[in-house]
Motif scaffolding. Structure first.
Motif, mmCIF file in Angstrom:
data_model
loop_
_atom_site.group_PDB
_atom_site.id
_atom_site.type_symbol
_atom_site.label_atom_id
_atom_site.label_comp_id
_atom_site.label_asym_id
_atom_site.label_seq_id
_atom_site.Cartn_x
_atom_site.Cartn_y
_atom_site.Cartn_z
ATOM 1 N N LEU A 1 32.428 -21.915 3.572
ATOM 2 C CA LEU A 1 32.253 -20.220 2.830
ATOM 3 C C LEU A 1 31.231 -19.673 3.163
ATOM 4 O O LEU A 1 30.808 -18.904 3.123
ATOM 5 N N GLY A 2 29.983 -20.302 2.129
ATOM 6 C CA GLY A 2 28.545 -20.290 3.004
ATOM 7 C C GLY A 2 28.473 -19.594 3.844
ATOM 8 O O GLY A 2 27.744 -18.474 3.963
ATOM 9 N N VAL A 3 28.630 -19.923 5.359
ATOM 10 C CA VAL A 3 28.949 -19.354 6.528
ATOM 11 C C VAL A 3 29.095 -17.585 6.142
ATOM 12 O O VAL A 3 29.071 -17.034 6.807
ATOM 13 N N LEU A 4 30.373 -17.950 6.017
ATOM 14 C CA LEU A 4 31.294 -16.914 5.589
ATOM 15 C C LEU A 4 30.541 -15.710 5.144
ATOM 16 O O LEU A 4 30.698 -14.212 5.529
ATOM 17 N N VAL A 5 29.905 -15.594 3.871
ATOM 18 C CA VAL A 5 28.922 -15.673 2.902
ATOM 19 C C VAL A 5 27.896 -14.369 4.112
ATOM 20 O O VAL A 5 27.642 -13.585 4.000
ATOM 21 N N SER A 6 26.890 -15.598 4.355
ATOM 22 C CA SER A 6 25.823 -14.869 5.351
ATOM 23 C C SER A 6 26.015 -14.493 6.479
ATOM 24 O O SER A 6 25.800 -13.061 6.414
ATOM 25 N N ILE A 7 27.582 -14.267 7.080
ATOM 26 C CA ILE A 7 27.939 -13.334 7.935
ATOM 27 C C ILE A 7 28.048 -12.382 7.414
ATOM 28 O O ILE A 7 28.145 -10.846 8.198
ATOM 29 N N LEU A 8 28.552 -12.202 6.152
ATOM 30 C CA LEU A 8 28.899 -10.284 5.991
ATOM 31 C C LEU A 8 27.646 -10.347 4.809
ATOM 32 O O LEU A 8 27.806 -8.802 5.192
ATOM 33 N N LYS A 9 27.259 -10.762 5.029
ATOM 34 C CA LYS A 9 25.697 -10.196 4.395
ATOM 35 C C LYS A 9 25.124 -9.013 5.584
ATOM 36 O O LYS A 9 24.665 -8.271 5.831
ATOM 37 N N LYS A 10 25.346 -10.008 6.747
ATOM 38 C CA LYS A 10 24.842 -9.242 8.058
ATOM 39 C C LYS A 10 25.367 -8.414 8.798
ATOM 40 O O LYS A 10 24.468 -7.503 9.396
ATOM 41 N N VAL A 11 26.922 -8.340 8.388
ATOM 42 C CA VAL A 11 27.470 -7.479 9.113
ATOM 43 C C VAL A 11 27.636 -5.957 7.756
ATOM 44 O O VAL A 11 27.022 -5.170 8.358
ATOM 45 N N LYS A 12 27.029 -6.417 6.486
ATOM 46 C CA LYS A 12 27.263 -5.242 6.204
ATOM 47 C C LYS A 12 26.016 -4.692 5.758
ATOM 48 O O LYS A 12 25.353 -3.174 5.756
ATOM 49 N N GLU A 13 24.802 -5.376 6.339
ATOM 50 C CA GLU A 13 23.307 -4.487 7.444
ATOM 51 C C GLU A 13 23.444 -3.857 8.452
ATOM 52 O O GLU A 13 22.688 -2.470 7.969
ATOM 53 N N TYR A 14 24.447 -3.473 8.792
ATOM 54 C CA TYR A 14 24.816 -2.452 9.686
ATOM 55 C C TYR A 14 26.139 -1.758 9.558
ATOM 56 O O TYR A 14 26.169 -1.050 10.521
ATOM 57 N N GLY A 15 26.177 -2.008 7.910
ATOM 58 C CA GLY A 15 27.622 -0.960 7.980
ATOM 59 C C GLY A 15 29.184 -1.253 8.000
ATOM 60 O O GLY A 15 29.818 -1.036 8.088
ATOM 61 N N GLY A 16 28.719 -2.477 8.445
ATOM 62 C CA GLY A 16 29.965 -3.161 9.253
ATOM 63 C C GLY A 16 30.730 -3.847 7.697
ATOM 64 O O GLY A 16 30.643 -3.920 6.535
ATOM 65 N N THR A 17 32.110 -3.551 8.378
ATOM 66 C CA THR A 17 33.109 -3.993 7.242
ATOM 67 C C THR A 17 33.380 -6.102 7.786
ATOM 68 O O THR A 17 33.258 -6.618 9.070
ATOM 69 N N MET A 18 34.159 -6.703 7.468
ATOM 70 C CA MET A 18 34.533 -7.994 7.191
ATOM 71 C C MET A 18 35.749 -7.961 6.811
ATOM 72 O O MET A 18 35.965 -8.455 5.338
ATOM 73 N N LYS A 19 36.908 -8.350 7.726
ATOM 74 C CA LYS A 19 38.081 -8.861 7.130
ATOM 75 C C LYS A 19 37.910 -10.492 7.477
ATOM 76 O O LYS A 19 37.906 -10.692 8.149
ATOM 77 N N ILE A 20 38.880 -11.065 6.716
ATOM 78 C CA ILE A 20 39.849 -12.340 6.542
ATOM 79 C C ILE A 20 40.844 -12.142 6.882
ATOM 80 O O ILE A 20 42.327 -11.842 5.791
ATOM 81 N N LEU A 21 41.952 -12.440 8.307
ATOM 82 C CA LEU A 21 43.789 -12.435 8.679
ATOM 83 C C LEU A 21 44.276 -14.378 8.500
ATOM 84 O O LEU A 21 43.936 -14.173 8.502
ATOM 85 N N GLN A 22 45.268 -13.394 8.114
ATOM 86 C CA GLN A 22 46.371 -14.315 8.066
ATOM 87 C C GLN A 22 45.514 -15.864 7.238
ATOM 88 O O GLN A 22 46.009 -16.642 8.261
ATOM 89 N N LEU A 23 45.204 -16.269 6.548
ATOM 90 C CA LEU A 23 44.727 -16.800 5.349
ATOM 91 C C LEU A 23 46.058 -17.796 5.066
ATOM 92 O O LEU A 23 46.466 -16.993 4.022
ATOM 93 N N LYS A 24 45.904 -19.090 5.171
ATOM 94 C CA LYS A 24 46.752 -19.848 4.992
ATOM 95 C C LYS A 24 46.871 -19.787 3.312
ATOM 96 O O LYS A 24 45.593 -19.771 2.087
#
Length: 104
Positions: free
Chosen positions: A60-83
């Motif tokens: 979970l922590g790594v997903l949050v850190s990836i999201l922060k990095k994606v937002k630095e470039y103005g991007g979004t992050m989607k998590i799909l097909q989560l059980k």
């Protein structure tokens, strides 16, 4: 943990497929590959979790850190097909308010 990472030119986003467990044993490789991809493409990320079996707090922590990095470039992050049982972990930790999540 098997990790597939590719860039989709048409969608202009990084497509990721996770298969297995995202935990203490696999997060370092996942984070390194994601950091490299985000630096290269400077785009949003879409993570297919249909084959993800387990995630722990380090995952979970790594997903949050990836999201922060994606937002630095103005991007979004989607998590799909989560059980549904994994969605509960995101819900209990309050991360359903942070991520755009699609439940399987």
């Amino acid at each position: 943990m098997e990790i597939q990472v590719r860039y989709d030119d048409q969608a202009r986003e990084i497509k990721v497929g996770l298969d297995g467990d995202l935990d203490l044993n696999s997060v370092n490789d996942f984070k390194m590959r994601m950091d490299e991809s985000i630096e290269e493409y400077k785009s949003g990320v879409s993570i297919d979790c249909s084959a993800l079996r387990y995630i722990d707090s380090t995952g979970l922590g790594v997903l949050v850190s990836i999201l922060k990095k994606v937002k630095e470039y103005g991007g979004t992050m989607k998590i799909l097909q989560l059980k549904p049982y994994l969605f509960k972990i995101f819900d209990v930790t309050g991360l359903t308010k942070v991520f755009e999540i699609e439940v399987a």
